[in-house]
Scaffold this active site. Sequence first.
Site: not given
Length: 519
Positions: A256, A293
């Site tokens: 990720e 994020c």
Amino acid sequence: MTKLANYLEGRWQEGSGTGSPVLDPITGETLATVSAEGLNMKAAYDYARQQAGPALRKSSYAERAALLGEIAKVLQANRDKYFDISLRNSGTVQNDSSVDVDGAIYTLSFYAKAGSKMTEKALRLDGEPAPLAKDNVFASQHIYVPIQGLALFINAFNFPAWGLWEKAAAALLSGVPVVIKPATSTAWLTHEMVKDVVDANILPAGALNIVCGRPDDLLDALNGLDVVSFTGSADTAASLRDHPRIKHDGVRFNAETDSINSAILGPDTDDDAAGLLVREAVRELTIKSGQKCTAIRRIFVPESKYDAVAQAICAKLKTITVGDPRKEGVRMGSLVNIPQRDAILAGIGKLAECSDILFDGRTESNIELDHENTAVVPPVLFGVRDPDTHPLVHEMEVFGPVATLIPYRDPEHAFSLARRGMGSLVASVYSNQPDFLAQAAGILAESHGRVHLINNDVAKAHTGHGNVMPQSNHGGPGRAGGGEELGGLRALRFYHRLSAIQGSPEVLGKLTQASGSEG
Ligand code: NAP
């Protein structure tokens, strides 16, 4: 000075040397140190695979789900302490720390509940047997079995609590031992949580390990049947992918990484939809100082709405007091550390060279600070009138309280600009036209791991653009790393191997008994 010990081979072990500091981002005070020097990772991994793995897999999925429930209870009981650590080490106000701490507890509780309903015992069937010969005398049944290696988590600084447990929940439920290597700058909270769970004696010895700092053989000591789940920057992911254990030996690797997420206001929208977008854009700019994020980096609006939306976002940003999260009235705290501050200021400088500055919190008066050299950076909103000739805004992630407002000509233009993020975690779309929302989802899904559709019907119920819910996939293609996490029980696939079993229907029928499933 506390040196955070490492928990490996079922015992606490201190690294040698002076170690690296864990700092308060407001005062610069050293809160603790970490060191992984001199640790024997090979022995630690062998212990996890050989002692903890079999002990975990002796239990059924439902029994392991019950262990997750026990962990959630321990974390809940110590919740106040975790908020206190976040306040000192992450620079976040209480509301923002809740996304991390309560998010961790919620995710564990979700998997405890979902796992409690799993009827499988040893393996999971995937679909029905497929005939491979006439009269079905020979067939193929796919099964998932838990991996017998370990799961190494290398995590980012921004979610020291949730970042551990959103991964560990699925791994432990699958029967896979876990080694967490938290980011050094916020390792304290992860460490405290692991310590509380270890002290509560819930898991078999070696099932939950923590290594703070960077041991030399963190990856070298893995073998090809282990898995790694990484969260952090695309550059670090790229260098880890080059490691021989991953590149050559085939260690399964989930990443990720960076993501330039979008929020899109539909065409011909009413004021309600615009209001929903403005509220969410401001929240995403300021919560955890934009260090998420999933945070909105690009805000796409029809050309005719550009000025009105700009004014509305700026008006709200003006009301937000930024500074030391310990001070009364402060709504947005600091970045995690001085290097991040400097990186964010450099990113702001680059964007400023080719964009208009619509709002610059650094020139506003509502900054509450008693200390000089802090990691506080107030929000900045940029505007780009001609996004087609502006590569930077679609390519550079500034991991802080920074977003860019962008006008579009028509929906196809908006969708193609969103796609220029080249793979993102999430896009949110705001409109009261259901047809447009559905059309947007079908197009954006190809380049986004999650598409969040907002109209008046869900205005109060929706979970937020940036909130990662365990029920939904977290991950995105391309620049976002290509990873997949969460998404309910889909998350378990990463910790299982898929195998096609070919045999007679009678033999394949025995698999159903081994799985214990009703289906
Ligand atoms: P980072 O510098 O890439 O660090 C991430 C983790 O990797 C840390 O634990 C770090 O350890 C470790 N690490 C770095 N180099 C390593 C190496 N050579 N070997 C082993 N471990 C290594 O990222 P960050 O600054 O913590 O996080 C910010 C970035 O993460 C942002 O770019 C953001 O986009 C991304 N992020 C993505 C997601 C997502 O879900 N997609 C979530 C959060 C953050 P040390 O701390 O000890 O250096």
